[in-house]
Design a protein around this motif. Structure first.
Motif, PDB file in Angstrom:
ATOM      1  N   PRO A 179       0.982  -1.381   0.123  1.00  0.00           N
ATOM      2  CA  PRO A 179       0.094   0.061   0.051  1.00  0.00           C
ATOM      3  C   PRO A 179       0.942   1.318  -0.021  1.00  0.00           C
ATOM      4  N   SER A 180       0.401   2.217  -0.901  1.00  0.00           N
ATOM      5  CA  SER A 180       0.955   3.599  -1.032  1.00  0.00           C
ATOM      6  C   SER A 180       0.255   4.681  -1.747  1.00  0.00           C
ATOM      7  N   LEU A 181       0.786   5.591  -1.604  1.00  0.00           N
ATOM      8  CA  LEU A 181      -0.038   6.939  -2.348  1.00  0.00           C
ATOM      9  C   LEU A 181       0.041   6.327  -3.847  1.00  0.00           C
ATOM     10  N   ASP A 182       1.116   5.755  -4.393  1.00  0.00           N
ATOM     11  CA  ASP A 182       1.047   5.448  -6.006  1.00  0.00           C
ATOM     12  C   ASP A 182       0.070   4.400  -6.470  1.00  0.00           C
ATOM     13  N   LEU A 183      -0.392   3.623  -5.233  1.00  0.00           N
ATOM     14  CA  LEU A 183      -1.608   2.789  -5.750  1.00  0.00           C
ATOM     15  C   LEU A 183      -2.955   3.138  -5.884  1.00  0.00           C
ATOM     16  N   ILE A 184      -3.115   4.153  -5.029  1.00  0.00           N
ATOM     17  CA  ILE A 184      -4.487   4.829  -4.880  1.00  0.00           C
ATOM     18  C   ILE A 184      -5.157   5.137  -6.405  1.00  0.00           C
ATOM     19  N   GLY A 185      -6.205   4.377  -6.388  1.00  0.00           N
ATOM     20  CA  GLY A 185      -7.004   4.582  -7.789  1.00  0.00           C
ATOM     21  C   GLY A 185      -6.524   4.014  -8.882  1.00  0.00           C
ATOM     22  N   LYS A 186      -5.322   3.039  -8.760  1.00  0.00           N
ATOM     23  CA  LYS A 186      -4.850   2.383  -9.718  1.00  0.00           C
ATOM     24  C   LYS A 186      -5.100   0.701  -9.965  1.00  0.00           C
ATOM     25  N   ILE A 187      -5.899   0.370  -8.841  1.00  0.00           N
ATOM     26  CA  ILE A 187      -6.267  -1.201  -8.684  1.00  0.00           C
ATOM     27  C   ILE A 187      -7.542  -1.349  -9.285  1.00  0.00           C
TER      28      ILE A 187
END
Length: 187
Positions: A179-187
């Motif tokens: 989990p990280s900011l980079d994953l938000i909205g990209k899964i």
């Protein structure tokens, strides 16, 4: 009800295990992974199918460092009689805890009000005695030991890999998520 991230409460109970009567306490649940598998009653219908399924997977659970404890409000004497009279139950090698006083069942919060029977409930407990997973099903819905094994493997993986999580349907060896900011909205 005992919940995820809560610690197992103190108890002492008699169990039938490998032809012997033994004492089991909350301390037995520490130092290794444990499954506490509540079921309503011996000599019933869905219960032996579940306990037999666990027995069929027990060697693999043991290889994973997991001890299984089944619990009902029957006595340890009743567990022995059932073990001796049923081919399905006769293959069980894990401890069968008798809880006629309801102490263990009430500690986990799965006593059926006014019935003196445990719910069909499963708890996965880590080596520190902390509950990592809980499952409760209705009376007629049997559980699946292979799905339970998948959940234990996921819990063990997450415990051993801080910062990673296991997505839906994760199986051992598959990709996890960090989990990280980079994953938000990209899964």
């Amino acid at each position: 009800m005992a919940s995820v991230n809560s610690t197992v409460q103190a108890f002492t109970a008699a169990a039938f295990h490998k032809g012997q009567f033994v004492t089991v306490t909350e301390e037995n649940l520490k130092g290794q992974w444990s499954i506490v598998f509540f079921y309503p009653a011996d000599f019933t219908f869905v219960c032996p199918t579940e306990l037999g399924d666990l027995a069929d997977h027990y060697a693999e659970f043991q290889k994973m460092g997991v001890e299984v404890y089944s619990v009902s409000t029957d006595t340890h004497f009743t567990h022995k009689a059932w073990h001796d009279s049923s081919d399905t139950i006769g293959k069980i090698e894990y401890p069968m805890i008798g809880d006629p006083t309801g102490t263990v069942t009430n500690n986990f919060g799965v006593m059926r009000e006014g019935q003196g029977l445990a719910d069909r409930a499963t708890f996965v407990i880590d080596p520190q005695g902390v509950i990592q997973a809980v499952e409760i099903t209705a009376e007629g819905i049997g559980r699946d030991a292979s799905e339970l094994m998948r959940k234990v493997k996921a819990a063990q993986y997450v415990a051993a890999h801080p910062g990673e999580v296991c997505p839906a349907k994760w199986k051992e060896g598959e990709a996890t998520l960090a989990p990280s900011l980079d994953l938000i909205g990209k899964i």
